[in-house]
Design an enzyme around this catalytic site. Sequence first.
Site, PDB file in Angstrom:
ATOM      1  N   ASP A 134       0.860  -1.189   0.000  1.00  0.00           N
ATOM      2  CA  ASP A 134       0.000   0.000   0.000  1.00  0.00           C
ATOM      3  C   ASP A 134       0.898   1.241   0.000  1.00  0.00           C
ATOM      4  OD1 ASP A 134      -2.332  -1.454   0.099  1.00  0.00           O
ATOM      5  OD2 ASP A 134      -2.709  -1.116   2.224  1.00  0.00           O
ATOM      6  N   MET A 135       0.367   2.334  -0.533  1.00  0.00           N
ATOM      7  CA  MET A 135       1.146   3.572  -0.517  1.00  0.00           C
ATOM      8  C   MET A 135       0.628   4.446   0.615  1.00  0.00           C
ATOM      9  SD  MET A 135       3.765   4.855  -1.863  1.00  0.00           S
ATOM     10  CE  MET A 135       4.145   4.157  -3.475  1.00  0.00           C
ATOM     11  N   ARG A 185      -1.831  -0.673  -8.577  1.00  0.00           N
ATOM     12  CA  ARG A 185      -3.193  -0.271  -8.222  1.00  0.00           C
ATOM     13  C   ARG A 185      -3.166   1.266  -8.258  1.00  0.00           C
ATOM     14  NH1 ARG A 185      -4.020  -0.926  -2.217  1.00  0.00           N
ATOM     15  NH2 ARG A 185      -4.203  -3.136  -2.649  1.00  0.00           N
TER      16      ARG A 185
HETATM   17  P1  FDA Z   1     -14.510   9.349  -3.527  1.00  0.00           P
HETATM   18  O1  FDA Z   1     -14.588   9.011  -2.073  1.00  0.00           O
HETATM   19  O2  FDA Z   1     -13.594  10.444  -3.963  1.00  0.00           O
HETATM   20  O3  FDA Z   1     -15.965   9.620  -4.026  1.00  0.00           O
HETATM   21  C1  FDA Z   1     -16.243  10.204  -5.310  1.00  0.00           C
HETATM   22  C2  FDA Z   1     -17.627   9.831  -5.790  1.00  0.00           C
HETATM   23  O4  FDA Z   1     -17.708   8.412  -5.972  1.00  0.00           O
HETATM   24  C3  FDA Z   1     -18.744  10.158  -4.851  1.00  0.00           C
HETATM   25  O5  FDA Z   1     -19.129  11.482  -4.916  1.00  0.00           O
HETATM   26  C4  FDA Z   1     -19.807   9.179  -5.333  1.00  0.00           C
HETATM   27  O6  FDA Z   1     -20.388   9.643  -6.494  1.00  0.00           O
HETATM   28  C5  FDA Z   1     -18.994   7.951  -5.666  1.00  0.00           C
HETATM   29  N1  FDA Z   1     -18.945   7.043  -4.506  1.00  0.00           N
HETATM   30  C6  FDA Z   1     -17.918   6.914  -3.640  1.00  0.00           C
HETATM   31  N2  FDA Z   1     -18.201   6.019  -2.689  1.00  0.00           N
HETATM   32  C7  FDA Z   1     -19.437   5.584  -2.949  1.00  0.00           C
HETATM   33  C8  FDA Z   1     -20.284   4.660  -2.312  1.00  0.00           C
HETATM   34  N3  FDA Z   1     -19.933   4.003  -1.206  1.00  0.00           N
HETATM   35  N4  FDA Z   1     -21.502   4.440  -2.862  1.00  0.00           N
HETATM   36  C9  FDA Z   1     -21.893   5.105  -3.964  1.00  0.00           C
HETATM   37  N5  FDA Z   1     -21.121   6.004  -4.595  1.00  0.00           N
HETATM   38  C10 FDA Z   1     -19.920   6.240  -4.110  1.00  0.00           C
HETATM   39  N6  FDA Z   1      -5.255   5.288  -0.722  1.00  0.00           N
HETATM   40  C11 FDA Z   1      -3.933   5.481  -0.486  1.00  0.00           C
HETATM   41  O7  FDA Z   1      -3.504   6.617  -0.247  1.00  0.00           O
HETATM   42  N7  FDA Z   1      -3.071   4.407  -0.524  1.00  0.00           N
HETATM   43  C12 FDA Z   1      -3.487   3.149  -0.797  1.00  0.00           C
HETATM   44  O8  FDA Z   1      -2.674   2.223  -0.825  1.00  0.00           O
HETATM   45  C13 FDA Z   1      -4.884   2.951  -1.042  1.00  0.00           C
HETATM   46  N8  FDA Z   1      -5.371   1.697  -1.316  1.00  0.00           N
HETATM   47  C14 FDA Z   1      -6.701   1.566  -1.682  1.00  0.00           C
HETATM   48  C15 FDA Z   1      -7.183   0.320  -2.082  1.00  0.00           C
HETATM   49  C16 FDA Z   1      -8.482   0.205  -2.556  1.00  0.00           C
HETATM   50  C17 FDA Z   1      -8.980  -1.130  -3.006  1.00  0.00           C
HETATM   51  C18 FDA Z   1      -9.339   1.355  -2.603  1.00  0.00           C
HETATM   52  C19 FDA Z   1     -10.738   1.270  -3.121  1.00  0.00           C
HETATM   53  C20 FDA Z   1      -8.870   2.559  -2.157  1.00  0.00           C
HETATM   54  C21 FDA Z   1      -7.578   2.684  -1.688  1.00  0.00           C
HETATM   55  N9  FDA Z   1      -7.096   3.906  -1.241  1.00  0.00           N
HETATM   56  C22 FDA Z   1      -5.748   4.056  -0.988  1.00  0.00           C
HETATM   57  C23 FDA Z   1      -8.051   5.023  -0.943  1.00  0.00           C
HETATM   58  C24 FDA Z   1      -8.186   5.977  -2.121  1.00  0.00           C
HETATM   59  O9  FDA Z   1      -7.009   6.716  -2.257  1.00  0.00           O
HETATM   60  C25 FDA Z   1      -9.358   6.951  -1.902  1.00  0.00           C
HETATM   61  O10 FDA Z   1      -9.095   7.724  -0.768  1.00  0.00           O
HETATM   62  C26 FDA Z   1     -10.706   6.285  -1.733  1.00  0.00           C
HETATM   63  O11 FDA Z   1     -10.874   5.202  -2.585  1.00  0.00           O
HETATM   64  C27 FDA Z   1     -11.839   7.313  -2.016  1.00  0.00           C
HETATM   65  O12 FDA Z   1     -11.839   7.722  -3.350  1.00  0.00           O
HETATM   66  P2  FDA Z   1     -12.874   7.131  -4.433  1.00  0.00           P
HETATM   67  O13 FDA Z   1     -12.244   7.253  -5.770  1.00  0.00           O
HETATM   68  O14 FDA Z   1     -13.243   5.756  -4.039  1.00  0.00           O
HETATM   69  O15 FDA Z   1     -14.168   8.020  -4.389  1.00  0.00           O
END
Ligand code: FDA
Length: 307
Positions: A134-135, A185
Amino acid sequence: MGWGSEGYRRGMRALFANRTVARRLAQHGARLAERFVAGRDRTAALLVVQRLNRLGIAATLDHLGESVRSLDEATACREEYMRLLEGVRLQRADSTVSVKPTQMGLALDAEACCRNVRLIAERARKAGTSVCLDMEDARYTDATLELVRRLRAEGYANVTTVLQAYLRRSEADAARLLEEGVPLRLVKGAYQEKKEIAFPNSGDVLHQLNKLIRLHLDAGAFVAIGSHDERVLRAVRSHAQQAGIDKSRFEFQMLYGLRMEEQAKLAAQGYRVRCYVPYGQDWYPYFTRRLAEKPANLWLVLRNLFR
Ligand code: FDA
């Protein structure tokens, strides 16, 4: 301060850093954290993986914990991963593991950390699976990439990592890692970083994430997309369709407890889906990062609390 804005994130992070709030949440939050955490121990987590696998969803297991205070603590965490991988092997689970480098001692002793990750990579190889580093926050980006390159150069092709689209440097890192053949990833990024090194605007982060994904897809490299954002998921699906990119060439990754129906739906449509399954006692930093990400996550937990 608008909902979902950077202001919300900053406010929530400041709140969770407050000692009194931290103490209260630590006392009462364990039940709430169940929404995002698969269980207290690996037996519970492996059961969750079994259920996910039955739905055609792969997993990546994360033993919660970061920033250990001693190398003994890092060794104990490494041993937990060794037992976990033995469980993955025995259960023939479709699961990788995700490891936080600071949990393996990166902030204390980079050599010791490397030895720990090497042992995990060796055990993962025996279990026929891989290890994703992970980062974490930007203090560790260089050291994490160095660790991945070193282990891969030693022959551990099952060691992969993550790039965060919010970091300005990620475009250059992505190009180099692509050339070196390191599977990634790609995520937006979950830590609080200074605007000098990270895009403060969520539109720019989204733009950079889509750009990095496209770079990998168009180059024919396998890429994992760690996001719940419908705009990202839609862009990937439509680009893949238009460019004739096979579904086997990319993977959607989402966190346990978020968009579970969407995960099952995508899997049923033939997309590769991997669920990030965290477990363990040390849930506080992980849990509060999820709450800080989105008001909807906070709302989900509050609803559970008053149900
Ligand atoms: P974000 O939270 O920005 O949401 C944007 C939009 O997506 C929302 O407005 C909505 O429309 C939709 N949405 C989001 N969640 C929803 C839900 N539950 N239901 C419906 N719609 C939804 N970070 C890091 O710094 N280091 C790492 O190693 C990792 N590893 C990692 C692994 C995996 C598998 C994931 C999914 C994430 C990470 N992350 C991470 C976290 C990542 O950096 C980030 O903070 C989160 O995924 C939140 O960003 P999103 O792109 O998911 O949507």
